[in-house]
Design a protein around this motif. Sequence first.
Motif, mmCIF file in Angstrom:
data_model
loop_
_atom_site.group_PDB
_atom_site.id
_atom_site.type_symbol
_atom_site.label_atom_id
_atom_site.label_comp_id
_atom_site.label_asym_id
_atom_site.label_seq_id
_atom_site.Cartn_x
_atom_site.Cartn_y
_atom_site.Cartn_z
ATOM 1 N N GLY A 280 -4.170 4.106 -13.422
ATOM 2 C CA GLY A 280 -2.951 3.891 -14.194
ATOM 3 C C GLY A 280 -2.079 2.789 -13.622
ATOM 4 N N ARG A 281 -0.910 2.662 -14.224
ATOM 5 C CA ARG A 281 0.074 1.689 -13.727
ATOM 6 C C ARG A 281 1.097 2.462 -12.898
ATOM 7 N NH1 ARG A 281 3.667 -2.532 -17.432
ATOM 8 N NH2 ARG A 281 4.708 -3.586 -15.671
ATOM 9 N N PRO A 282 1.040 2.353 -11.583
ATOM 10 C CA PRO A 282 1.894 3.205 -10.746
ATOM 11 C C PRO A 282 3.358 2.794 -10.780
ATOM 12 C CG PRO A 282 0.698 1.658 -9.378
ATOM 13 C CD PRO A 282 0.181 1.466 -10.783
ATOM 14 N N TYR A 283 4.179 3.746 -10.459
ATOM 15 C CA TYR A 283 5.611 3.497 -10.293
ATOM 16 C C TYR A 283 5.827 2.571 -9.098
ATOM 17 C CZ TYR A 283 10.425 4.853 -8.952
ATOM 18 O OH TYR A 283 11.748 4.868 -8.589
ATOM 19 N N ARG A 284 5.093 2.863 -8.024
ATOM 20 C CA ARG A 284 5.112 2.000 -6.843
ATOM 21 C C ARG A 284 3.763 2.069 -6.146
ATOM 22 N NH1 ARG A 284 11.070 2.444 -3.900
ATOM 23 N NH2 ARG A 284 12.257 1.747 -5.723
ATOM 24 N N ARG A 285 3.441 1.034 -5.378
ATOM 25 C CA ARG A 285 2.240 1.022 -4.552
ATOM 26 C C ARG A 285 2.642 0.955 -3.078
ATOM 27 N NH1 ARG A 285 -2.394 -0.005 -7.559
ATOM 28 N NH2 ARG A 285 -2.016 -1.044 -9.574
ATOM 29 N N LEU A 286 1.959 1.748 -2.282
ATOM 30 C CA LEU A 286 2.130 1.666 -0.832
ATOM 31 C C LEU A 286 0.788 1.265 -0.233
ATOM 32 C CD1 LEU A 286 4.197 4.887 0.055
ATOM 33 C CD2 LEU A 286 5.026 2.581 -0.415
ATOM 34 N N HIS A 287 0.749 0.149 0.466
ATOM 35 C CA HIS A 287 -0.490 -0.342 1.057
ATOM 36 C C HIS A 287 -0.606 0.192 2.483
ATOM 37 C CE1 HIS A 287 -1.557 -3.070 -2.250
ATOM 38 N NE2 HIS A 287 -0.245 -3.218 -2.398
ATOM 39 N N LEU A 288 -1.270 1.338 2.614
ATOM 40 C CA LEU A 288 -1.382 1.974 3.920
ATOM 41 C C LEU A 288 -2.239 1.158 4.876
ATOM 42 C CD1 LEU A 288 -1.706 5.764 3.048
ATOM 43 C CD2 LEU A 288 0.313 4.293 3.104
ATOM 44 N N ASP A 289 -3.227 0.436 4.341
ATOM 45 C CA ASP A 289 -4.068 -0.390 5.208
ATOM 46 C C ASP A 289 -3.216 -1.410 5.966
ATOM 47 O OD1 ASP A 289 -5.992 1.021 3.914
ATOM 48 O OD2 ASP A 289 -6.871 -0.680 2.847
ATOM 49 N N ALA A 290 -2.195 -1.926 5.298
ATOM 50 C CA ALA A 290 -1.354 -2.957 5.911
ATOM 51 C C ALA A 290 -0.481 -2.392 7.022
ATOM 52 C CB ALA A 290 -0.473 -3.612 4.849
ATOM 53 N N MET A 291 -0.369 -1.068 7.083
ATOM 54 C CA MET A 291 0.435 -0.447 8.127
ATOM 55 C C MET A 291 -0.353 -0.271 9.420
ATOM 56 S SD MET A 291 2.325 2.382 5.694
ATOM 57 C CE MET A 291 3.383 3.054 6.966
ATOM 58 N N ALA A 292 -1.686 -0.364 9.337
ATOM 59 C CA ALA A 292 -2.519 -0.232 10.533
ATOM 60 C C ALA A 292 -2.394 -1.490 11.398
ATOM 61 C CB ALA A 292 -3.974 -0.006 10.139
#
Length: 359
Positions: A280-292
Motif C-alpha cells: 500500500g501507500r504508507p502514512y510514513r516510512r521508517l528505513h530501519l536499515d539506515a539506522m544500522a
Amino acid sequence: MANTPQVRFFLGANAPTGFYSLYDQLIDLENAQVLYLLKGGPGCGKSTLMRRVAQRLEEAGHTVEYIQCSGDPVSLDAIVDSELGAAIVDATAPHVVEPTCPGALEHYVNLGDCYDSAALRPMRNQLAEAMAGYKDCYRRAYRCLTAASEIRADLRSLLETPELEEKMLRRARGILSRECRRTGKEPGKAVQRFLNAVCCQGTVCNFSTADALCTRIYALCDTYGLAHPLLTALASGAMAAGYDVIVCPDPTQPDRMSHLLIPSLSLGFVSSTPEQPYPGRPYRRLHLDAMADRTLLRLRRARLRFSRKIAGALTQEAVEAMAQAKEMHDALERLYNPHVDFGRVEATAEEIASSLLAL
C-alpha cells in the motif's frame, strides 16, 4: 458489506519448534457468551460450516474476524464475532481447544456424525494410505525452518548493537509523543495475532487486515529483521497510554515482533521486507536499515547477503514440504467428500447462526 475488507489473522504458526499455538487468545473468555468447538476429521465440513455462519453474521451487519489455517490459508480454523462475544473454532489437533465451562460457555459440535460410516468402512486401508507420509513432510518443514531461524539470528547478531537499540528507542519515544496522547485510563491490553504465515502457498502476509483496521500505516523497511526493539517499545508505550494493541509475532520466531496494530488510533506498524514489501501507500516510512552502523553494513555485506540467500532457500524447502503435505490432505478429502452429508452440515450452520443472532 461486500466492499468491506475482511479482517484475517492466523492463530497458529509453522515455527522451528513445530506448530506454535495462540489459540488461548482466540476470544476474551471473561466477556465471551458462547464458543462452539468443532470436532470431526478430514473433509467433514468444518470450514464450510464456519463460512456459512460468517456469511449469515455479515448479512446481519456484524463484523467477523477470520482465523485462517496456518498450513493452508484457504481453509478456516476459526471465526470470531467480538460484538456478540462468540466464536467457532476447529478444536481438533494441532490446534486443540479444551472447554473451561462446558455447556455454560463452550458447546461441542460433532461433525463426524455427518460421515456415512457404512460407506467409509470398506475404504479404511485406502484412507490410511492417503495420509502416509503427511507427518514426515511437516517434520522436514520444521527442520528447514529451524535451520533458517538459526541463520537469521546469526544475521541479526552482525548488526545489533547497543547504539542501534538506543536509536530505535529514541525513534519510538518520538512516535509515541506524536501519536499516542495519554488517555488517563487504565493501561491497555495486548492480544496476539499472527499477521503472516509460512505455509503451502509460501510466506504470506495479510497486509489488507492492517489496512482494514488502521488508516495510518508506518511501513518499517527492514531487510535484516531488526524491528523487534522498536515495536516492543511502541507496544509498551501505547499500552501505558491506555490503548489496546494487537501484537503480531514473527511466525518463524514467535518471541519476536513483526507488526503492531493499534485499532483505536487507526495506527499500524508493519514490517516491509524485500521478500514481502508492504503493497500500500504508507502514512510514513521508517528505513530501519539506515539506522544500522554503516561500517558494519559495509564490512559484512557479503556475509549478510549470503545468510539471507541461504535462509530464503531453507524457507522455500519448508514451503515445498508443506505443499506436498497439502496435496496429500487434498487427496484424503477427495476420498471423504462424497461420503459426507453436507445438507446436514448446512443445517447445523443455520442452527448455529440463528442461535448467535438471537443473543
